[in-house]
Write a protein that holds these residues in place. Structure first.
Motif, PDB file in Angstrom:
ATOM      1  N   ALA A   5     -32.914  51.698  15.446  1.00 26.70           N
ATOM      2  CA  ALA A   5     -32.402  52.903  16.132  1.00 26.70           C
ATOM      3  C   ALA A   5     -31.910  54.049  15.210  1.00 26.70           C
ATOM      4  CB  ALA A   5     -31.267  52.699  17.149  1.00 26.70           C
ATOM      5  N   LEU A   6     -31.317  53.624  14.063  1.00 25.72           N
ATOM      6  CA  LEU A   6     -30.785  54.672  13.243  1.00 25.72           C
ATOM      7  C   LEU A   6     -32.228  55.318  12.486  1.00 25.72           C
ATOM      8  CD1 LEU A   6     -27.664  53.231  11.570  1.00 25.72           C
ATOM      9  CD2 LEU A   6     -27.981  55.084  12.888  1.00 25.72           C
ATOM     10  N   LEU A   7     -33.127  54.457  12.038  1.00 31.23           N
ATOM     11  CA  LEU A   7     -34.253  54.796  11.428  1.00 31.23           C
ATOM     12  C   LEU A   7     -35.095  55.921  12.410  1.00 31.23           C
ATOM     13  CD1 LEU A   7     -35.549  51.841   9.689  1.00 31.23           C
ATOM     14  CD2 LEU A   7     -34.551  53.850   8.472  1.00 31.23           C
ATOM     15  N   ARG A  29     -25.975  62.949  10.703  1.00 29.17           N
ATOM     16  CA  ARG A  29     -24.563  62.452  10.542  1.00 29.17           C
ATOM     17  C   ARG A  29     -23.808  62.545  11.909  1.00 29.17           C
ATOM     18  NH1 ARG A  29     -23.083  66.351   7.285  1.00 29.17           N
ATOM     19  NH2 ARG A  29     -23.786  65.225   5.300  1.00 29.17           N
ATOM     20  N   ALA A  30     -24.152  63.357  12.676  1.00 24.79           N
ATOM     21  CA  ALA A  30     -23.421  63.428  14.121  1.00 24.79           C
ATOM     22  C   ALA A  30     -24.054  62.114  14.665  1.00 24.79           C
ATOM     23  CB  ALA A  30     -24.015  64.657  14.849  1.00 24.79           C
ATOM     24  N   SER A  31     -25.353  61.584  14.734  1.00 26.47           N
ATOM     25  CA  SER A  31     -25.686  60.538  15.488  1.00 26.47           C
ATOM     26  C   SER A  31     -25.112  59.326  15.060  1.00 26.47           C
ATOM     27  CB  SER A  31     -27.413  60.530  15.336  1.00 26.47           C
ATOM     28  OG  SER A  31     -27.891  61.688  16.019  1.00 26.47           O
ATOM     29  N   ILE A  32     -24.946  59.267  13.749  1.00 29.45           N
ATOM     30  CA  ILE A  32     -24.428  58.085  13.081  1.00 29.45           C
ATOM     31  C   ILE A  32     -22.854  57.810  13.545  1.00 29.45           C
ATOM     32  CG2 ILE A  32     -23.801  56.846  10.729  1.00 29.45           C
ATOM     33  CD1 ILE A  32     -26.351  58.077   9.773  1.00 29.45           C
ATOM     34  N   HIS A  33     -22.266  59.131  13.588  1.00 26.63           N
ATOM     35  CA  HIS A  33     -20.838  59.080  14.046  1.00 26.63           C
ATOM     36  C   HIS A  33     -20.691  58.514  15.417  1.00 26.63           C
ATOM     37  CE1 HIS A  33     -16.741  60.376  14.145  1.00 26.63           C
ATOM     38  NE2 HIS A  33     -16.965  61.018  15.267  1.00 26.63           N
ATOM     39  N   VAL A  34     -21.601  58.783  15.998  1.00 24.84           N
ATOM     40  CA  VAL A  34     -21.381  58.423  17.510  1.00 24.84           C
ATOM     41  C   VAL A  34     -21.827  57.032  17.618  1.00 24.84           C
ATOM     42  CG1 VAL A  34     -22.678  58.551  19.778  1.00 24.84           C
ATOM     43  CG2 VAL A  34     -22.051  60.649  18.682  1.00 24.84           C
ATOM     44  N   LEU A  35     -22.841  56.456  16.998  1.00 24.49           N
ATOM     45  CA  LEU A  35     -23.111  55.105  17.078  1.00 24.49           C
ATOM     46  C   LEU A  35     -22.482  54.336  16.329  1.00 24.49           C
ATOM     47  CD1 LEU A  35     -27.111  55.368  16.679  1.00 24.49           C
ATOM     48  CD2 LEU A  35     -25.840  54.672  18.741  1.00 24.49           C
ATOM     49  N   THR A  36     -21.548  54.674  15.480  1.00 27.10           N
ATOM     50  CA  THR A  36     -20.673  53.787  14.790  1.00 27.10           C
ATOM     51  C   THR A  36     -19.178  54.077  15.326  1.00 27.10           C
ATOM     52  OG1 THR A  36     -20.196  55.580  13.037  1.00 27.10           O
ATOM     53  CG2 THR A  36     -22.001  53.790  12.632  1.00 27.10           C
ATOM     54  N   SER A  37     -18.859  54.711  16.169  1.00 32.89           N
ATOM     55  CA  SER A  37     -17.683  55.261  16.785  1.00 32.89           C
ATOM     56  C   SER A  37     -17.091  53.957  17.527  1.00 32.89           C
ATOM     57  CB  SER A  37     -17.769  56.094  18.035  1.00 32.89           C
ATOM     58  OG  SER A  37     -16.579  56.287  18.903  1.00 32.89           O
ATOM     59  N   PRO A  38     -15.687  53.838  17.177  1.00 27.38           N
ATOM     60  CA  PRO A  38     -14.979  52.514  17.953  1.00 27.38           C
ATOM     61  C   PRO A  38     -15.115  52.610  19.410  1.00 27.38           C
ATOM     62  CG  PRO A  38     -13.439  53.576  16.305  1.00 27.38           C
ATOM     63  CD  PRO A  38     -14.724  54.270  16.398  1.00 27.38           C
ATOM     64  N   GLY A  49     -19.823  49.005  25.412  1.00 26.54           N
ATOM     65  CA  GLY A  49     -20.440  49.938  24.335  1.00 26.54           C
ATOM     66  C   GLY A  49     -21.758  49.830  23.904  1.00 26.54           C
ATOM     67  N   GLY A  50     -22.317  48.666  24.096  1.00 24.83           N
ATOM     68  CA  GLY A  50     -23.973  48.300  23.787  1.00 24.83           C
ATOM     69  C   GLY A  50     -24.837  49.336  24.835  1.00 24.83           C
ATOM     70  N   GLU A  51     -24.112  49.338  26.063  1.00 20.96           N
ATOM     71  CA  GLU A  51     -24.843  50.208  27.046  1.00 20.96           C
ATOM     72  C   GLU A  51     -24.714  51.604  26.854  1.00 20.96           C
ATOM     73  OE1 GLU A  51     -26.737  49.095  29.786  1.00 20.96           O
ATOM     74  OE2 GLU A  51     -26.483  47.181  28.864  1.00 20.96           O
ATOM     75  N   ARG A  52     -23.549  52.063  26.458  1.00 23.03           N
ATOM     76  CA  ARG A  52     -23.167  53.590  25.888  1.00 23.03           C
ATOM     77  C   ARG A  52     -24.251  53.848  24.972  1.00 23.03           C
ATOM     78  NH1 ARG A  52     -17.891  52.329  27.369  1.00 23.03           N
ATOM     79  NH2 ARG A  52     -17.290  51.730  25.535  1.00 23.03           N
ATOM     80  N   ALA A  53     -24.265  52.966  23.920  1.00 24.36           N
ATOM     81  CA  ALA A  53     -25.162  53.148  22.649  1.00 24.36           C
ATOM     82  C   ALA A  53     -26.581  53.390  23.132  1.00 24.36           C
ATOM     83  CB  ALA A  53     -25.003  52.059  21.725  1.00 24.36           C
TER      84      ALA A  53
END
Length: 72
Positions: A5-7, A29-38, A49-53
């Protein structure tokens, strides 16, 4: 799965749908920030969390003009 997904997000951040372009570091950076958010609680399959991602990635794909396989 997250790596894939990140790629894809990396490619989309650079405007891959409209042809070769420079990668936008801010968008990536913004996409990575969202996907790595607590708030995504680890993104495990079957969790909230998986559904939100998954919804986030699907929306990013829609915004880039990508359509699910098998749709017109």
């Amino acid at each position: 799965m997250l790596r894939r997904a990140l790629l894809l997000l990396l490619a989309l951040a650079g405007g891959a749908a409209s042809g070769p372009a420079a990668i936008d570091p801010g968008a990536l950076r913004a996409s990575i920030h969202v996907l790595t958010s607590p708030a995504l609680e680890g993104r495990a399959t079957g969790t909230a969390g998986g559904e939100r991602a998954a919804r986030f990635v699907a929306e990013e794909f829609r915004a880039a003009g990508l359509k699910p396989l098998g749709t017109a």
